[in-house]
Design an enzyme around this catalytic site. Sequence first.
Site, mmCIF file in Angstrom:
data_model
loop_
_atom_site.group_PDB
_atom_site.id
_atom_site.type_symbol
_atom_site.label_atom_id
_atom_site.label_comp_id
_atom_site.label_asym_id
_atom_site.label_seq_id
_atom_site.Cartn_x
_atom_site.Cartn_y
_atom_site.Cartn_z
ATOM 1 N N SER A 9 -9.263 -1.086 1.053
ATOM 2 C CA SER A 9 -8.738 -1.789 0.002
ATOM 3 C C SER A 9 -8.962 -3.317 0.182
ATOM 4 C CB SER A 9 -7.152 -1.571 -0.094
ATOM 5 O OG SER A 9 -6.731 -2.809 -0.562
ATOM 6 N N HIS A 34 -11.729 0.025 -3.280
ATOM 7 C CA HIS A 34 -10.403 -0.123 -3.883
ATOM 8 C C HIS A 34 -9.833 -1.496 -4.112
ATOM 9 C CE1 HIS A 34 -6.355 1.883 -4.594
ATOM 10 N NE2 HIS A 34 -5.945 0.754 -4.028
ATOM 11 N N ASP A 36 -6.876 -3.889 -5.455
ATOM 12 C CA ASP A 36 -5.622 -3.621 -6.055
ATOM 13 C C ASP A 36 -5.069 -5.086 -6.776
ATOM 14 O OD1 ASP A 36 -4.137 -1.552 -4.527
ATOM 15 O OD2 ASP A 36 -5.196 -2.723 -2.508
ATOM 16 N N MET A 38 -2.183 -6.985 -8.682
ATOM 17 C CA MET A 38 -0.818 -7.234 -9.017
ATOM 18 C C MET A 38 -0.656 -8.268 -9.692
ATOM 19 S SD MET A 38 0.164 -6.780 -4.968
ATOM 20 C CE MET A 38 -0.456 -5.711 -3.765
ATOM 21 N N HIS A 67 -6.752 -0.336 -9.090
ATOM 22 C CA HIS A 67 -5.350 -0.034 -9.027
ATOM 23 C C HIS A 67 -4.483 -0.753 -9.487
ATOM 24 C CE1 HIS A 67 -2.072 0.979 -5.979
ATOM 25 N NE2 HIS A 67 -1.731 1.348 -7.372
ATOM 26 N N MET A 69 -1.294 -2.552 -10.480
ATOM 27 C CA MET A 69 0.156 -2.829 -10.219
ATOM 28 C C MET A 69 0.679 -3.854 -11.136
ATOM 29 S SD MET A 69 0.002 -2.073 -6.153
ATOM 30 C CE MET A 69 -1.802 -2.431 -6.050
ATOM 31 N N MET A 138 1.277 6.799 -3.679
ATOM 32 C CA MET A 138 1.607 5.796 -3.220
ATOM 33 C C MET A 138 2.247 6.239 -1.975
ATOM 34 S SD MET A 138 0.205 2.878 -4.195
ATOM 35 C CE MET A 138 1.207 1.876 -3.044
ATOM 36 N N GLY A 143 2.809 -3.197 -3.408
ATOM 37 C CA GLY A 143 2.866 -4.754 -3.674
ATOM 38 C C GLY A 143 2.573 -5.427 -2.353
ATOM 39 N N GLY A 146 -0.145 -3.441 4.909
ATOM 40 C CA GLY A 146 0.250 -3.569 6.372
ATOM 41 C C GLY A 146 1.870 -2.652 6.535
ATOM 42 N N ASP A 176 -2.451 6.201 -0.648
ATOM 43 C CA ASP A 176 -2.649 4.840 -0.586
ATOM 44 C C ASP A 176 -1.322 4.203 0.055
ATOM 45 O OD1 ASP A 176 -3.252 1.936 -1.092
ATOM 46 O OD2 ASP A 176 -3.094 2.247 -3.171
ATOM 47 N N GLY A 177 -1.429 3.573 1.379
ATOM 48 C CA GLY A 177 -0.729 2.775 2.166
ATOM 49 C C GLY A 177 -0.263 3.395 3.413
ATOM 50 N N GLY A 178 -0.501 2.605 4.537
ATOM 51 C CA GLY A 178 -0.068 2.872 5.760
ATOM 52 C C GLY A 178 -0.783 3.798 6.631
ATOM 53 N N GLY A 198 -6.470 -0.333 3.845
ATOM 54 C CA GLY A 198 -6.459 -1.987 3.638
ATOM 55 C C GLY A 198 -6.486 -2.483 5.162
ATOM 56 N N SER A 199 -5.304 -2.745 5.753
ATOM 57 C CA SER A 199 -5.194 -3.286 6.991
ATOM 58 C C SER A 199 -5.887 -2.595 8.270
ATOM 59 C CB SER A 199 -3.841 -3.531 7.526
ATOM 60 O OG SER A 199 -2.955 -2.412 7.362
#
Length: 210
Positions: A9, A34, A36, A38, A67, A69, A138, A143, A146, A176-178, A198-199
Amino acid sequence: MKKILLAPSLLSADFSDLAGAVKKIENNGGSIVHIDVMDGAFVPQITYGQPVIKSIRKLTDLPFDVHLMVEKPELMVDSFAESGSDWITFHYESTVHIDRLINKIHSLGKKCGISIVPSTPVSVLSEILPQVDLVLVMSVNPGFGGQSLIPYCLEKVKELEKIRSEKDLNFMISIDGGVNEKNISNVASSGVDIIVSGSAFFNDKLKWEL
Ligand code: DX5
Ligand code: ZN
């Protein structure tokens, strides 16, 4: 074991060097970029939109999963298609006429993804699963990058996997996420086809060996 695709991401990239970020994705196992988007309304932050996607489109042949959002994604899909998106993924929670929007995205010649936030159950997707190309689960509240993965979201991936095989459907499943180096093997065994990171990816924590 099936091959799982990595979709880094851009949200965690250094925005002053997007070309470097795209190179890093290409050189470190990324199969999909990916992106994002927003809008500061569906989620609190504002990131980037069509002009930025158009600029980075010329940097790579990798597919872009955009994606969204955003509120009212139906107002934006034409311009996101035009800017170079390959997959357009919008949120179940962001609009009412989902069937119409899926058809619209397909009529633009793009793959269509639907995303659900952690508190939205898989069951709401039952009518439209035969129509979509991707379900983006998700595993954090959308939003921000990390954040920590919310464990019950993995159960939703397993549920989708089960429905897909029972009904002989073809959509891909993405999370997606974490996702990080500690939980990635657990995530990989949940049935996902695509892992967004991402992170962990941009901090060089994720060694892609799946
Ligand atoms: C969050 C975004 C994610 C985010 C993931 O709203 O949709 O794609 O970039 O970042 P990490 O992997 O850091 O949780
Ligand atoms: Zn995302």
